[in-house]
Scaffold this motif. Sequence first.
Motif, PDB file in Angstrom:
ATOM      1  N   ILE A 193       0.862  -1.179   0.000  1.00  0.00           N
ATOM      2  CA  ILE A 193       0.000   0.000   0.000  1.00  0.00           C
ATOM      3  C   ILE A 193       0.899   1.229   0.000  1.00  0.00           C
ATOM      4  CG2 ILE A 193      -0.225   0.022   2.524  1.00  0.00           C
ATOM      5  CD1 ILE A 193      -3.084   1.093   2.119  1.00  0.00           C
ATOM      6  N   CYS A 194       0.505   2.229  -0.760  1.00  0.00           N
ATOM      7  CA  CYS A 194       1.253   3.476  -0.781  1.00  0.00           C
ATOM      8  C   CYS A 194       0.257   4.628  -0.822  1.00  0.00           C
ATOM      9  CB  CYS A 194       2.209   3.536  -1.966  1.00  0.00           C
ATOM     10  SG  CYS A 194       1.418   3.412  -3.564  1.00  0.00           S
ATOM     11  N   VAL A 195       0.714   5.773  -0.420  1.00  0.00           N
ATOM     12  CA  VAL A 195      -0.146   6.943  -0.369  1.00  0.00           C
ATOM     13  C   VAL A 195       0.714   8.187  -0.560  1.00  0.00           C
ATOM     14  CG1 VAL A 195       0.000   7.180   2.148  1.00  0.00           C
ATOM     15  CG2 VAL A 195      -1.970   8.090   0.957  1.00  0.00           C
ATOM     16  N   LEU A 196       0.156   9.179  -1.221  1.00  0.00           N
ATOM     17  CA  LEU A 196       0.847  10.458  -1.336  1.00  0.00           C
ATOM     18  C   LEU A 196       0.852  11.127   0.032  1.00  0.00           C
ATOM     19  CD1 LEU A 196      -0.729  11.827  -4.640  1.00  0.00           C
ATOM     20  CD2 LEU A 196       1.596  10.949  -4.325  1.00  0.00           C
ATOM     21  N   GLN A 197       1.949  11.754   0.384  1.00  0.00           N
ATOM     22  CA  GLN A 197       2.088  12.413   1.686  1.00  0.00           C
ATOM     23  C   GLN A 197       0.924  13.374   1.952  1.00  0.00           C
ATOM     24  OE1 GLN A 197       4.870  11.769   3.668  1.00  0.00           O
ATOM     25  NE2 GLN A 197       4.059  12.998   5.321  1.00  0.00           N
ATOM     26  N   ARG A 198       0.533  14.126   0.938  1.00  0.00           N
ATOM     27  CA  ARG A 198      -0.540  15.108   1.145  1.00  0.00           C
ATOM     28  C   ARG A 198      -1.893  14.455   1.415  1.00  0.00           C
ATOM     29  NH1 ARG A 198       0.323  15.753  -4.652  1.00  0.00           N
ATOM     30  NH2 ARG A 198      -1.559  15.096  -5.747  1.00  0.00           N
ATOM     31  N   ARG A 199      -2.097  13.201   0.963  1.00  0.00           N
ATOM     32  CA  ARG A 199      -3.362  12.504   1.213  1.00  0.00           C
ATOM     33  C   ARG A 199      -3.489  12.051   2.657  1.00  0.00           C
ATOM     34  NH1 ARG A 199      -7.709  12.466  -1.520  1.00  0.00           N
ATOM     35  NH2 ARG A 199      -8.006  10.301  -1.064  1.00  0.00           N
ATOM     36  N   LEU A 200      -2.383  12.025   3.393  1.00  0.00           N
ATOM     37  CA  LEU A 200      -2.445  11.638   4.802  1.00  0.00           C
ATOM     38  C   LEU A 200      -3.194  12.664   5.646  1.00  0.00           C
ATOM     39  CD1 LEU A 200       1.134  10.166   5.319  1.00  0.00           C
ATOM     40  CD2 LEU A 200      -1.033   8.909   5.255  1.00  0.00           C
TER      41      LEU A 200
END
Length: 62
Positions: A41-48
């Motif tokens: 799983i990965c996520v853009l920092q700004r989506r956190l």
Amino acid sequence: MVSLGFGVGLVPEIVLRNSPLRQRVKPLPQQPDLGPFETGICVLQRRLKSPIVSALWEQVAG
């Protein structure tokens, strides 16, 4: 790439049922047993910043 006709993809049936592209997908008649496999799983920092994404990330990342 798959939706453009250039490949084969694997998705859980529930993902396919809820996909806006489900009408463009042709399931294969033979479905081999893939056995257990790992996913990532990965996520853009700004989506956190999203509470939902952040809650999921905390559950899977520790």
